[in-house]
Design a protein around this motif. Structure first.
Motif, PDB file in Angstrom:
ATOM      1  N   HIS A   1      88.781  -0.257  47.281  1.00 38.47           N
ATOM      2  CA  HIS A   1      88.252   0.489  48.431  1.00 38.47           C
ATOM      3  C   HIS A   1      89.195   0.379  49.618  1.00 38.47           C
ATOM      4  O   HIS A   1      89.325   1.324  50.397  1.00 38.47           O
ATOM      5  N   ALA A   2      89.844  -0.753  49.784  1.00 41.27           N
ATOM      6  CA  ALA A   2      90.753  -0.951  50.916  1.00 41.27           C
ATOM      7  C   ALA A   2      91.907   0.042  50.855  1.00 41.27           C
ATOM      8  O   ALA A   2      92.308   0.608  51.882  1.00 41.27           O
ATOM      9  N   GLU A   3      92.442   0.276  49.670  1.00 41.60           N
ATOM     10  CA  GLU A   3      93.538   1.243  49.531  1.00 41.60           C
ATOM     11  C   GLU A   3      93.057   2.644  49.889  1.00 41.60           C
ATOM     12  O   GLU A   3      93.764   3.404  50.563  1.00 41.60           O
ATOM     13  N   LEU A   4      91.856   2.992  49.444  1.00 38.39           N
ATOM     14  CA  LEU A   4      91.305   4.312  49.774  1.00 38.39           C
ATOM     15  C   LEU A   4      91.037   4.426  51.268  1.00 38.39           C
ATOM     16  O   LEU A   4      91.278   5.482  51.871  1.00 38.39           O
ATOM     17  N   GLN A   5      90.552   3.387  51.887  1.00 33.29           N
ATOM     18  CA  GLN A   5      90.256   3.400  53.319  1.00 33.29           C
ATOM     19  C   GLN A   5      91.531   3.625  54.126  1.00 33.29           C
ATOM     20  O   GLN A   5      91.517   4.348  55.113  1.00 33.29           O
ATOM     21  N   MET A   6      92.636   3.025  53.699  1.00 34.49           N
ATOM     22  CA  MET A   6      93.899   3.194  54.413  1.00 34.49           C
ATOM     23  C   MET A   6      94.355   4.647  54.389  1.00 34.49           C
ATOM     24  O   MET A   6      94.961   5.137  55.335  1.00 34.49           O
ATOM     25  N   LEU A   7      94.054   5.385  53.322  1.00 25.86           N
ATOM     26  CA  LEU A   7      94.506   6.774  53.195  1.00 25.86           C
ATOM     27  C   LEU A   7      93.784   7.726  54.137  1.00 25.86           C
ATOM     28  O   LEU A   7      94.326   8.767  54.502  1.00 25.86           O
ATOM     29  N   VAL A   8      92.577   7.392  54.529  1.00 23.45           N
ATOM     30  CA  VAL A   8      91.788   8.301  55.363  1.00 23.45           C
ATOM     31  C   VAL A   8      91.388   7.680  56.697  1.00 23.45           C
ATOM     32  O   VAL A   8      90.596   8.270  57.429  1.00 23.45           O
ATOM     33  N   SER A   9      91.905   6.525  57.032  1.00 23.05           N
ATOM     34  CA  SER A   9      91.484   5.847  58.253  1.00 23.05           C
ATOM     35  C   SER A   9      91.847   6.616  59.517  1.00 23.05           C
ATOM     36  O   SER A   9      91.174   6.467  60.530  1.00 23.05           O
ATOM     37  N   ASP A  10      92.891   7.457  59.499  1.00 22.02           N
ATOM     38  CA  ASP A  10      93.275   8.217  60.687  1.00 22.02           C
ATOM     39  C   ASP A  10      92.629   9.604  60.734  1.00 22.02           C
ATOM     40  O   ASP A  10      92.876  10.373  61.643  1.00 22.02           O
ATOM     41  N   LEU A  11      91.794   9.897  59.770  1.00 25.17           N
ATOM     42  CA  LEU A  11      91.087  11.172  59.738  1.00 25.17           C
ATOM     43  C   LEU A  11      89.671  10.981  60.275  1.00 25.17           C
ATOM     44  O   LEU A  11      89.106   9.889  60.173  1.00 25.17           O
ATOM     45  N   PRO A  12      89.075  12.039  60.828  1.00 25.60           N
ATOM     46  CA  PRO A  12      87.754  11.861  61.433  1.00 25.60           C
ATOM     47  C   PRO A  12      86.662  11.491  60.445  1.00 25.60           C
ATOM     48  O   PRO A  12      85.709  10.820  60.803  1.00 25.60           O
ATOM     49  N   MET A  13      86.765  11.910  59.189  1.00 23.39           N
ATOM     50  CA  MET A  13      85.757  11.553  58.182  1.00 23.39           C
ATOM     51  C   MET A  13      86.454  10.809  57.062  1.00 23.39           C
ATOM     52  O   MET A  13      87.256  11.374  56.348  1.00 23.39           O
ATOM     53  N   GLY A  14      86.156   9.569  56.930  1.00 23.95           N
ATOM     54  CA  GLY A  14      86.718   8.785  55.842  1.00 23.95           C
ATOM     55  C   GLY A  14      85.616   8.430  54.876  1.00 23.95           C
ATOM     56  O   GLY A  14      84.458   8.758  55.099  1.00 23.95           O
ATOM     57  N   PRO A  15      85.971   7.781  53.773  1.00 29.50           N
ATOM     58  CA  PRO A  15      84.905   7.340  52.879  1.00 29.50           C
ATOM     59  C   PRO A  15      84.035   6.322  53.605  1.00 29.50           C
ATOM     60  O   PRO A  15      84.462   5.723  54.581  1.00 29.50           O
ATOM     61  N   VAL A  16      82.833   6.180  53.142  1.00 28.82           N
ATOM     62  CA  VAL A  16      81.920   5.230  53.766  1.00 28.82           C
ATOM     63  C   VAL A  16      82.579   3.863  53.729  1.00 28.82           C
ATOM     64  O   VAL A  16      83.086   3.441  52.690  1.00 28.82           O
ATOM     65  N   PRO A  17      82.615   3.158  54.857  1.00 22.03           N
ATOM     66  CA  PRO A  17      83.301   1.866  54.867  1.00 22.03           C
ATOM     67  C   PRO A  17      82.626   0.851  53.950  1.00 22.03           C
ATOM     68  O   PRO A  17      81.526   1.066  53.473  1.00 22.03           O
ATOM     69  N   GLN A  18      83.307  -0.263  53.767  1.00 16.65           N
ATOM     70  CA  GLN A  18      82.822  -1.314  52.872  1.00 16.65           C
ATOM     71  C   GLN A  18      81.414  -1.764  53.226  1.00 16.65           C
ATOM     72  O   GLN A  18      80.699  -2.262  52.398  1.00 16.65           O
ATOM     73  N   ALA A  19      81.032  -1.571  54.482  1.00 13.63           N
ATOM     74  CA  ALA A  19      79.720  -2.022  54.912  1.00 13.63           C
ATOM     75  C   ALA A  19      78.590  -1.251  54.230  1.00 13.63           C
ATOM     76  O   ALA A  19      77.442  -1.599  54.387  1.00 13.63           O
ATOM     77  N   GLN A  20      78.920  -0.206  53.484  1.00 14.71           N
ATOM     78  CA  GLN A  20      77.873   0.538  52.799  1.00 14.71           C
ATOM     79  C   GLN A  20      77.125  -0.329  51.800  1.00 14.71           C
ATOM     80  O   GLN A  20      76.007  -0.033  51.440  1.00 14.71           O
ATOM     81  N   PHE A  21      77.743  -1.404  51.355  1.00 16.65           N
ATOM     82  CA  PHE A  21      77.114  -2.255  50.359  1.00 16.65           C
ATOM     83  C   PHE A  21      76.280  -3.364  51.008  1.00 16.65           C
ATOM     84  O   PHE A  21      75.620  -4.094  50.326  1.00 16.65           O
ATOM     85  N   LEU A  22      76.356  -3.461  52.323  1.00 16.19           N
ATOM     86  CA  LEU A  22      75.547  -4.425  53.051  1.00 16.19           C
ATOM     87  C   LEU A  22      74.388  -3.677  53.685  1.00 16.19           C
ATOM     88  O   LEU A  22      74.529  -2.522  54.064  1.00 16.19           O
ATOM     89  N   PRO A  23      73.246  -4.312  53.842  1.00 19.00           N
ATOM     90  CA  PRO A  23      72.130  -3.606  54.479  1.00 19.00           C
ATOM     91  C   PRO A  23      72.488  -3.244  55.915  1.00 19.00           C
ATOM     92  O   PRO A  23      72.994  -4.073  56.669  1.00 19.00           O
ATOM     93  N   GLN A  24      72.258  -1.988  56.302  1.00 19.57           N
ATOM     94  CA  GLN A  24      72.568  -1.514  57.642  1.00 19.57           C
ATOM     95  C   GLN A  24      71.558  -2.047  58.653  1.00 19.57           C
ATOM     96  O   GLN A  24      71.871  -2.248  59.790  1.00 19.57           O
ATOM     97  N   ARG A  25      70.332  -2.209  58.241  1.00 18.92           N
ATOM     98  CA  ARG A  25      69.300  -2.750  59.109  1.00 18.92           C
ATOM     99  C   ARG A  25      68.458  -3.700  58.283  1.00 18.92           C
ATOM    100  O   ARG A  25      68.387  -3.581  57.066  1.00 18.92           O
ATOM    101  N   PRO A  26      67.801  -4.600  58.934  1.00 15.86           N
ATOM    102  CA  PRO A  26      67.006  -5.558  58.165  1.00 15.86           C
ATOM    103  C   PRO A  26      65.881  -4.856  57.408  1.00 15.86           C
ATOM    104  O   PRO A  26      65.323  -3.875  57.863  1.00 15.86           O
ATOM    105  N   VAL A  27      65.586  -5.383  56.263  1.00 12.53           N
ATOM    106  CA  VAL A  27      64.509  -4.843  55.439  1.00 12.53           C
ATOM    107  C   VAL A  27      63.185  -5.284  56.050  1.00 12.53           C
ATOM    108  O   VAL A  27      63.020  -6.441  56.413  1.00 12.53           O
ATOM    109  N   PRO A  28      62.219  -4.346  56.198  1.00 10.94           N
ATOM    110  CA  PRO A  28      60.923  -4.760  56.745  1.00 10.94           C
ATOM    111  C   PRO A  28      60.295  -5.844  55.882  1.00 10.94           C
ATOM    112  O   PRO A  28      60.475  -5.888  54.672  1.00 10.94           O
ATOM    113  N   ALA A  29      59.544  -6.700  56.527  1.00  5.31           N
ATOM    114  CA  ALA A  29      58.930  -7.834  55.822  1.00  5.31           C
ATOM    115  C   ALA A  29      58.006  -7.378  54.710  1.00  5.31           C
ATOM    116  O   ALA A  29      57.797  -8.094  53.739  1.00  5.31           O
TER     117      ALA A  29
END
Length: 159
Positions: free
Chosen positions: A42-70
């Motif tokens: 993913h890092a190699e792919l991110q480098m290819l599109v990092s200077d463009l306005p729309m890149g692939p979803v960053p690595q954080a896509q695999f981490l929860p964006q917000r806490p899961v409700p209890a």
């Protein structure tokens, strides 16, 4: 993290959009396409599109964006509490009253009262056991008392 074919295709789509919008020149676009199809992570792919306005979803896509409700979290069970030993003793003595002809009734009552006091003080489990031992013990004591009362009345009538 290793990149999949779908990740590479998303990156190629972003590169195509960047080329169509005039953000990449033809040679740069072709060079990046070649590198995108050879990318392993993913890092190699991110480098290819990092200077463009729309890149692939960053690595954080695999981490929860917000806490899961209890509501959706697994239940956290409290650690099991110990059962009061006197309550277990009261239950056993209470259950043994028919077998012992009521000899264990008095220990059942004593242990039952002792257990209920300890349970109120410490918060241990076993109140139902203590109460069952108390009830069975008092029933046996009441049965013996009734039997003695009938015996006394029978003796008094025959005199």
């Amino acid at each position: 993290m290793r990149a999949s074919h779908a990740d590479r295709e998303r990156t190629v789509d972003v590169l195509k959009a960047g080329f169509a919008e005039g953000r990449l020149s033809q040679p740069e676009y072709e060079q990046r396409l070649t590198r995108a199809y050879k990318a392993q992570t993913h890092a190699e792919l991110q480098m290819l599109v990092s200077d463009l306005p729309m890149g692939p979803v960053p690595q954080a896509q695999f981490l929860p964006q917000r806490p899961v409700p209890a509501t959706f979290m697994p239940m956290q069970m409290p650690p099991p509490q110990a059962t009061n030993g006197s309550a277990t003793g009261a239950l056993v003595c209470g259950l043994m009253t028919p077998v012992t002809w009521g000899l264990t009734a008095i220990p059942a009552v004593i242990l039952g009262h002792k257990a209920r006091a300890e349970i109120r003080r410490t918060g241990e489990r076993g109140d139902g056991q203590a109460l069952t031992g108390l009830i069975l013990g008092w029933l046996a004591i009441g049965g013996w008392a009734l039997m003695f009362l009938v015996w006394i009345l029978f003796a008094a009538v025959n005199l």
